[in-house]
Design an enzyme around this catalytic site. Structure first.
Site, PDB file in Angstrom:
ATOM      1  N   HIS A   1       0.832  -1.203   0.000  1.00 12.58           N
ATOM      2  CA  HIS A   1       0.000   0.000   0.000  1.00 12.58           C
ATOM      3  C   HIS A   1       0.868   1.255   0.000  1.00 12.58           C
ATOM      4  O   HIS A   1       0.605   2.212  -0.749  1.00 12.58           O
ATOM      5  CB  HIS A   1      -0.898   0.056   1.248  1.00 12.58           C
TER       6      HIS A   1
ATOM      7  N   LYS B   1     -16.087  -7.257   5.702  1.00 14.07           N
ATOM      8  CA  LYS B   1     -14.946  -7.826   6.412  1.00 14.07           C
ATOM      9  C   LYS B   1     -15.012  -7.459   7.885  1.00 14.07           C
ATOM     10  O   LYS B   1     -15.413  -6.356   8.244  1.00 14.07           O
ATOM     11  CB  LYS B   1     -13.619  -7.266   5.858  1.00 14.07           C
TER      12      LYS B   1
ATOM     13  N   ARG C   1      -1.703  -6.264  -7.862  1.00 20.37           N
ATOM     14  CA  ARG C   1      -0.620  -7.232  -7.694  1.00 20.37           C
ATOM     15  C   ARG C   1      -0.623  -8.257  -8.810  1.00 20.37           C
ATOM     16  O   ARG C   1       0.395  -8.855  -9.098  1.00 20.37           O
ATOM     17  CB  ARG C   1      -0.761  -7.952  -6.345  1.00 20.37           C
TER      18      ARG C   1
ATOM     19  N   SER D   1      -3.108  -7.781   3.159  1.00 23.13           N
ATOM     20  CA  SER D   1      -3.483  -7.516   4.550  1.00 23.13           C
ATOM     21  C   SER D   1      -3.972  -8.772   5.251  1.00 23.13           C
ATOM     22  O   SER D   1      -3.633  -9.028   6.412  1.00 23.13           O
ATOM     23  CB  SER D   1      -4.562  -6.430   4.607  1.00 23.13           C
TER      24      SER D   1
END
Length: 162
Positions: free
Chosen positions: A17, A41, A90, A127
């Site tokens: 990040h 989440k 990514r 994460s």
């Protein structure tokens, strides 16, 4: 002055990040890091703490500010006067997940999304993986900024004690 929003839950903020935010800052006059509540989440760190951690990490970087995002990203983008949303990728799976959101944000706000390809040396960092590694006592200091590593370990200790 051009402003971009770099949104995410940042639970926790990773070195990936940080890389994307710094590179976004090289393309825009101002980058507003939008720390979002993700209703899908369960967060390890409360949004207020995530905002404080991101502010701490970027405290010496001109042109980066950090705000909590409540509600739709499209509304937040309009509120801060952004000309773009910046998202890091990514790999292909990230693109597949981000494309529908980019299209919806453009539909709602007229703002384009700029995809920044992440540093391949950091592509394995997510994460969720950082939390899993930390949960089992693994090292995370080379995955997240130092203050974030400390906050993650403290939060996990608090959950284990509770």
């Amino acid at each position: 002055m051009t402003t971009a929003v770099c949104p995410g839950s940042f639970d926790p903020l990773t070195l990936g990040h940080v890389d994307v935010i710094r590179r976004a800052r090289s393309m825009f006059d101002e980058v507003v890091v939008g720390v979002a509540r993700n209703s899908t989440k369960a967060s390890l760190l409360p949004v207020e703490q995530r905002v404080a951690l991101v502010r701490d990490v970027f405290s010496g970087v001109d042109g980066v500010r950090v705000e909590a995002v409540d509600g739709l990203l499209a509304d937040f983008v309009r509120t801060v006067g952004a000309v773009a949303v910046v998202k890091g990728l990514r790999g292909g799976a990230d693109f597949d997940a981000e494309l529908p959101m980019a299209l919806m944000n453009r539909h709602l706000s007229g703002v384009e999304t700029v995809f920044v390809v992440g540093d391949q040396a950091l592509a394995h960092i997510a994460s969720s993986l950082v939390k899993d590694v930390a949960r089992y006592g693994g090292p995370i200091d080379d995955l997240v900024p130092g203050v974030v590593a400390d906050a993650v370990r403290t939060a996990l200790r608090g959950r284990d004690a509770g």
